[in-house]
Design a protein around this motif. Structure first.
Motif, PDB file in Angstrom:
ATOM      1  N   ALA A  82       0.833  -1.209   0.000  1.00 53.45           N
ATOM      2  CA  ALA A  82       0.000   0.000   0.000  1.00 53.45           C
ATOM      3  C   ALA A  82       0.865   1.254   0.000  1.00 53.45           C
ATOM      4  CB  ALA A  82      -0.929  -0.001   1.211  1.00 53.45           C
ATOM      5  N   ILE A  83       1.888   1.271   0.838  1.00 55.10           N
ATOM      6  CA  ILE A  83       2.782   2.435   0.899  1.00 55.10           C
ATOM      7  C   ILE A  83       3.560   2.581  -0.400  1.00 55.10           C
ATOM      8  CG2 ILE A  83       4.834   3.398   2.024  1.00 55.10           C
ATOM      9  CD1 ILE A  83       3.833   2.337   4.649  1.00 55.10           C
ATOM     10  N   ARG A  84       4.041   1.468  -0.929  1.00 52.85           N
ATOM     11  CA  ARG A  84       4.818   1.529  -2.173  1.00 52.85           C
ATOM     12  C   ARG A  84       3.971   2.079  -3.311  1.00 52.85           C
ATOM     13  NH1 ARG A  84       7.635  -3.789  -4.656  1.00 52.85           N
ATOM     14  NH2 ARG A  84       5.451  -4.386  -4.956  1.00 52.85           N
ATOM     15  N   GLY A  85       2.704   1.655  -3.388  1.00 50.78           N
ATOM     16  CA  GLY A  85       1.828   2.139  -4.445  1.00 50.78           C
ATOM     17  C   GLY A  85       1.616   3.640  -4.378  1.00 50.78           C
ATOM     18  N   VAL A  86       1.323   4.147  -3.174  1.00 51.77           N
ATOM     19  CA  VAL A  86       1.084   5.587  -3.005  1.00 51.77           C
ATOM     20  C   VAL A  86       2.364   6.374  -3.251  1.00 51.77           C
ATOM     21  CG1 VAL A  86       0.470   7.396  -1.356  1.00 51.77           C
ATOM     22  CG2 VAL A  86      -0.835   5.255  -1.409  1.00 51.77           C
ATOM     23  N   ASN A  87       3.473   5.906  -2.676  1.00 54.80           N
ATOM     24  CA  ASN A  87       4.726   6.643  -2.774  1.00 54.80           C
ATOM     25  C   ASN A  87       5.244   6.717  -4.203  1.00 54.80           C
ATOM     26  OD1 ASN A  87       6.653   8.056  -1.023  1.00 54.80           O
ATOM     27  ND2 ASN A  87       8.121   6.567  -1.785  1.00 54.80           N
ATOM     28  N   SER A  88       4.973   5.688  -5.002  1.00 53.23           N
ATOM     29  CA  SER A  88       5.428   5.696  -6.397  1.00 53.23           C
ATOM     30  C   SER A  88       4.740   6.779  -7.214  1.00 53.23           C
ATOM     31  CB  SER A  88       5.175   4.325  -7.044  1.00 53.23           C
ATOM     32  OG  SER A  88       3.782   4.096  -7.211  1.00 53.23           O
ATOM     33  N   VAL A  89       3.576   7.212  -6.749  1.00 50.66           N
ATOM     34  CA  VAL A  89       2.829   8.255  -7.451  1.00 50.66           C
ATOM     35  C   VAL A  89       3.221   9.647  -6.967  1.00 50.66           C
ATOM     36  CG1 VAL A  89       0.532   9.240  -7.859  1.00 50.66           C
ATOM     37  CG2 VAL A  89       0.863   6.763  -7.931  1.00 50.66           C
ATOM     38  N   ILE A  90       3.278   9.827  -5.661  1.00 49.19           N
ATOM     39  CA  ILE A  90       3.526  11.182  -5.145  1.00 49.19           C
ATOM     40  C   ILE A  90       5.001  11.561  -5.202  1.00 49.19           C
ATOM     41  CG2 ILE A  90       1.523  11.002  -3.636  1.00 49.19           C
ATOM     42  CD1 ILE A  90       3.471  10.839  -1.274  1.00 49.19           C
ATOM     43  N   GLN A  91       5.905  10.564  -5.144  1.00 45.03           N
ATOM     44  CA  GLN A  91       7.347  10.783  -5.174  1.00 45.03           C
ATOM     45  C   GLN A  91       7.734  11.908  -4.210  1.00 45.03           C
ATOM     46  OE1 GLN A  91       8.376  11.099  -9.362  1.00 45.03           O
ATOM     47  NE2 GLN A  91       7.642   9.043  -9.777  1.00 45.03           N
ATOM     48  N   ASP A  92       8.374  12.989  -4.710  1.00 41.65           N
ATOM     49  CA  ASP A  92       8.800  14.053  -3.795  1.00 41.65           C
ATOM     50  C   ASP A  92       7.893  15.275  -3.859  1.00 41.65           C
ATOM     51  OD1 ASP A  92       9.456  14.963  -6.286  1.00 41.65           O
ATOM     52  OD2 ASP A  92      11.515  15.543  -5.793  1.00 41.65           O
ATOM     53  N   ARG A  93       6.701  15.104  -4.409  1.00 44.40           N
ATOM     54  CA  ARG A  93       5.790  16.247  -4.541  1.00 44.40           C
ATOM     55  C   ARG A  93       5.080  16.559  -3.223  1.00 44.40           C
ATOM     56  NH1 ARG A  93       2.281  14.275  -9.510  1.00 44.40           N
ATOM     57  NH2 ARG A  93       1.185  16.261  -9.192  1.00 44.40           N
ATOM     58  N   TYR A  94       4.967  15.557  -2.368  1.00 52.48           N
ATOM     59  CA  TYR A  94       4.314  15.729  -1.069  1.00 52.48           C
ATOM     60  C   TYR A  94       5.077  14.935  -0.020  1.00 52.48           C
ATOM     61  CZ  TYR A  94       0.128  17.635  -3.364  1.00 52.48           C
ATOM     62  OH  TYR A  94      -0.742  18.409  -4.087  1.00 52.48           O
ATOM     63  N   GLN A  95       4.891  15.302   1.210  1.00 55.00           N
ATOM     64  CA  GLN A  95       5.391  14.509   2.322  1.00 55.00           C
ATOM     65  C   GLN A  95       4.287  13.527   2.734  1.00 55.00           C
ATOM     66  OE1 GLN A  95       8.102  17.095   5.076  1.00 55.00           O
ATOM     67  NE2 GLN A  95       6.364  18.369   4.514  1.00 55.00           N
ATOM     68  N   LEU A  96       4.637  12.250   2.803  1.00 53.39           N
ATOM     69  CA  LEU A  96       3.656  11.218   3.136  1.00 53.39           C
ATOM     70  C   LEU A  96       3.706  10.932   4.629  1.00 53.39           C
ATOM     71  CD1 LEU A  96       1.563   9.263   1.974  1.00 53.39           C
ATOM     72  CD2 LEU A  96       3.390   7.565   1.763  1.00 53.39           C
ATOM     73  N   ILE A  97       2.572  11.088   5.289  1.00 54.55           N
ATOM     74  CA  ILE A  97       2.466  10.844   6.726  1.00 54.55           C
ATOM     75  C   ILE A  97       1.601   9.603   6.940  1.00 54.55           C
ATOM     76  CG2 ILE A  97       1.642  11.758   8.924  1.00 54.55           C
ATOM     77  CD1 ILE A  97       2.212  14.566   7.834  1.00 54.55           C
ATOM     78  N   VAL A  98       2.197   8.555   7.488  1.00 50.41           N
ATOM     79  CA  VAL A  98       1.512   7.279   7.693  1.00 50.41           C
ATOM     80  C   VAL A  98       1.076   7.174   9.151  1.00 50.41           C
ATOM     81  CG1 VAL A  98       1.708   4.775   7.556  1.00 50.41           C
ATOM     82  CG2 VAL A  98       2.895   6.210   5.872  1.00 50.41           C
ATOM     83  N   LYS A  99      -0.206   6.896   9.358  1.00 51.66           N
ATOM     84  CA  LYS A  99      -0.757   6.839  10.709  1.00 51.66           C
ATOM     85  C   LYS A  99      -1.703   5.645  10.861  1.00 51.66           C
ATOM     86  CE  LYS A  99      -0.478   9.888  13.372  1.00 51.66           C
ATOM     87  NZ  LYS A  99       0.463  10.163  14.474  1.00 51.66           N
ATOM     88  N   GLY A 100      -1.859   5.203  12.102  1.00 47.46           N
ATOM     89  CA  GLY A 100      -2.885   4.224  12.437  1.00 47.46           C
ATOM     90  C   GLY A 100      -4.080   4.952  13.026  1.00 47.46           C
ATOM     91  N   ILE A 101      -5.269   4.682  12.522  1.00 50.14           N
ATOM     92  CA  ILE A 101      -6.465   5.368  13.020  1.00 50.14           C
ATOM     93  C   ILE A 101      -6.660   5.101  14.504  1.00 50.14           C
ATOM     94  CG2 ILE A 101      -8.994   5.510  12.818  1.00 50.14           C
ATOM     95  CD1 ILE A 101      -8.635   4.840   9.825  1.00 50.14           C
ATOM     96  N   ASP A 102      -6.331   3.880  14.934  1.00 46.61           N
ATOM     97  CA  ASP A 102      -6.535   3.534  16.339  1.00 46.61           C
ATOM     98  C   ASP A 102      -5.551   4.242  17.271  1.00 46.61           C
ATOM     99  OD1 ASP A 102      -4.328   2.119  15.495  1.00 46.61           O
ATOM    100  OD2 ASP A 102      -4.964   0.194  16.321  1.00 46.61           O
ATOM    101  N   ASP A 103      -4.588   4.975  16.703  1.00 48.47           N
ATOM    102  CA  ASP A 103      -3.673   5.771  17.523  1.00 48.47           C
ATOM    103  C   ASP A 103      -4.268   7.135  17.897  1.00 48.47           C
ATOM    104  OD1 ASP A 103      -1.687   3.836  17.548  1.00 48.47           O
ATOM    105  OD2 ASP A 103      -0.771   4.579  15.704  1.00 48.47           O
ATOM    106  N   TYR A 104      -5.340   7.523  17.215  1.00 48.77           N
ATOM    107  CA  TYR A 104      -5.959   8.824  17.482  1.00 48.77           C
ATOM    108  C   TYR A 104      -6.976   8.716  18.616  1.00 48.77           C
ATOM    109  CZ  TYR A 104      -4.149  11.214  13.310  1.00 48.77           C
ATOM    110  OH  TYR A 104      -3.338  11.811  12.376  1.00 48.77           O
ATOM    111  N   THR A 105      -6.850   9.590  19.595  1.00 49.76           N
ATOM    112  CA  THR A 105      -7.886   9.717  20.622  1.00 49.76           C
ATOM    113  C   THR A 105      -8.856  10.838  20.272  1.00 49.76           C
ATOM    114  OG1 THR A 105      -6.446  11.189  21.899  1.00 49.76           O
ATOM    115  CG2 THR A 105      -6.386   8.844  22.450  1.00 49.76           C
ATOM    116  N   SER A 106      -8.413  11.740  19.384  1.00 49.64           N
ATOM    117  CA  SER A 106      -9.240  12.845  18.897  1.00 49.64           C
ATOM    118  C   SER A 106      -8.809  13.153  17.475  1.00 49.64           C
ATOM    119  CB  SER A 106      -9.073  14.083  19.783  1.00 49.64           C
ATOM    120  OG  SER A 106      -9.633  15.225  19.160  1.00 49.64           O
ATOM    121  N   PHE A 107      -9.761  13.579  16.657  1.00 52.66           N
ATOM    122  CA  PHE A 107      -9.454  13.900  15.264  1.00 52.66           C
ATOM    123  C   PHE A 107      -9.259  15.393  15.041  1.00 52.66           C
ATOM    124  CE2 PHE A 107     -12.428  10.092  14.510  1.00 52.66           C
ATOM    125  CZ  PHE A 107     -11.386   9.192  14.695  1.00 52.66           C
TER     126      PHE A 107
END
Length: 334
Positions: A82-107
Motif C-alpha cells: 500500500a505504501i509503495r503504491g502511493v509513494n510511487s505516485v507522489i514521489q517528492d511532490r508531497y510529504q507522506l504521513i503514515v498513521k494508524g487510526i486507532d492511535d488517534y484519541t481525537s481527530f
C-alpha cells in the motif's frame, strides 16, 4: 546555502512561477520545458522547501495515509504494498504521513491546514467516524479497501468475496470436499468478505462444512500456525485449507511441516493477497491476487487530481481479483 526556485529560474531563463509549475508537473508547462527545469534542479541538488511553499500557497504539502491499525492485523505485506503504491505516485511532490487510526484519541488535529489530502486504507466499519470527520472538513479523501457511501468520497476496492469464491471453487474442482477455513481478523470487512466467498462456494457446490473446520485468525503467522495445529489434531482432518490471507497460510504450512507432513501431498493450502513472498515459499503458494499496489496507485493518482482541481468525487471503483495457481494444491483422484 540551499538552492532556491529563483536560482533555477535564473539558469533556465524563465520566471520562478514557471519553475514552480514545472516541478509540480503542471499541465500548463510544455514537457520540454519541464524536463529542462527538472534537469537543472537535479544538477543543483534542489530540495523543495515545503514550509515556504505552504506559506505562499496556503497548503501543507502533507498527504495522509491512514490504516485502521498499524499493529493489530495489518500484515507486513499489505502495509508495504500500500505504501509503495502511493509513494510511487507522489514521489517528492508531497510529504507522506503514515498513521494508524486507532492511535488517534481525537481527530481535531486533522484539518485542511495539516493535510492537503488523505487516503484511508479502511479495514473496519469503525473507521467511519474518521472518514466522516475528514469529509466534513472538506479535505480531499480517497477510501481504499472497504465500501463506503459517504458523499464526496472516492472509493476504490477489490472484489474480495469473488476472489474467495474462485479460490474455494478451484479446491473443489481439484476433488477436495473436506475444506477448512482459517478466518481473518474479527471486525475487519475483508475477513467477512472472504468468509462470505468461502461459504458461497460451499453452498454452490452443495458441500457441508462442520464447525470444527472453521478456526479464527488474526491475519498473522502465529494464528495461522495455531489454527492448522487444531486441524491436524482432528481424527478426520481436512484435505485442504483456505486461509484468509497469505501470512496465516505460511503459518499453516509451517505447522504441517512440523507435524512431519507435506504441502500439498498431505494437505493443500490456498492463501489470499498474493503478497511478495507467496511465489518464493516452498511449495509456491496458490493464492488470490488482490491488486493492493494497483489500488493504492489508483487512489493516489485520483487524489492528486482532486487536490489540483479542487474536486470532491463521489464514485466507487471495483477492481477484479485473480486466482494465481502455483504448487500448494494437490489434485485428488476421483
Amino acid at each position: 546555502m540551499s538552492v532556491t526556485i529563483k536560482d533555477i529560474a535564473k539558469l533556465a531563463g524563465v520566471s520562478h512561477t514557471t519553475v514552480s509549475r514545472a516541478l509540480n508537473n503542471s499541465p500548463l508547462i510544455q514537457e520540454e520545458t519541464k524536463e529542462r527545469i527538472r534537469l537543472i534542479a537535479e544538477q543543483l541538488d534542489y530540495t523543495p522547501n515545503y514550509s515556504a511553499k505552504s506559506l505562499v500557497l496556503d497548503r501543507s504539502y502533507n498527504l495522509g495515509l491512514f490504516f485502521t491499525t498499524l499493529s493489530k492485523g495489518t500484515s507486513a505485506g499489505f502495509f508495504y504494498e500500500a505504501i509503495r503504491g502511493v509513494n510511487s505516485v507522489i514521489q517528492d511532490r508531497y510529504q507522506l504521513i503514515v498513521k494508524g487510526i486507532d492511535d488517534y484519541t481525537s481527530f481535531q488535529s486533522i484539518t485542511r491546514k495539516s493535510f492537503d489530502g488523505i487516503i484511508v486504507v479502511s479495514q473496519s466499519d469503525d473507521d467511519q467516524a474518521i472518514i466522516d470527520h475528514i469529509a466534513g472538513k472538506g479535505i480531499p479523501l480517497v477510501v481504499l479497501n472497504r465500501p463506503v457511501s459517504t458523499a464526496g468520497v472516492l472509493n476504490i476496492l477489490s472484489d474480495e468475496e469473488q476472489g474467495a469464491f474462485l479460490a474455494c471453487s478451484y479446491l473443489i474442482e481439484q476433488g477436495h470436499t473436506r475444506i477448512a477455513l482459517i478466518e481473518g481478523r474479527k471486525g475487519f470487512k475483508s475477513a467477512q468478505n472472504r468468509k462470505d466467498g468461502f461459504e458461497r462456494a460451499m453452498k454452490h457446490y452443495g458441500i457441508s462444512i462442520p464447525s470444527v473446520y472453521r478456526m479464527p485468525g488474526l491475519y498473522d503467522l502465529e494464528s495461522g500456525h495455531k489454527a492448522m495445529q487444531q486441524f491436524l489434531a482432528l481424527a478426520d482432518r481436512p484435505t485442504a485449507v483456505f486461509s484468509c490471507n497469505d501470512e496465516m497460510a505460511l503459518g499453516a504450512m509451517k505447522a504441517i511441516s512440523e507435524a512431519g507432513m507435506q504441502v500439498p501431498a498431505d494437505i493443500s493450502v490456498v492463501g489470499f493477497d498474493d503478497t511478495v513472498f507467496a511465489a518464493y515459499v516452498t511449495p509456491a503458494l496458490t493464492t488470490v491476487r488482490r491488486p493492493i499496489e494497483q489500488i493504492s496507485k489508483e487512489g493516489a493518482v485520483r487524489l492528486l487530481g482532486n487536490i489540483e482541481n479542487k474536486q470532491h468525487e463521489t464514485e466507487q471503483v471495483l477492481l477484479k481479483t485473480e486466482l494465481v495457481v502455483r504448487e500448494s494444491v494437490k489434485k485428488l483422484l476421483t
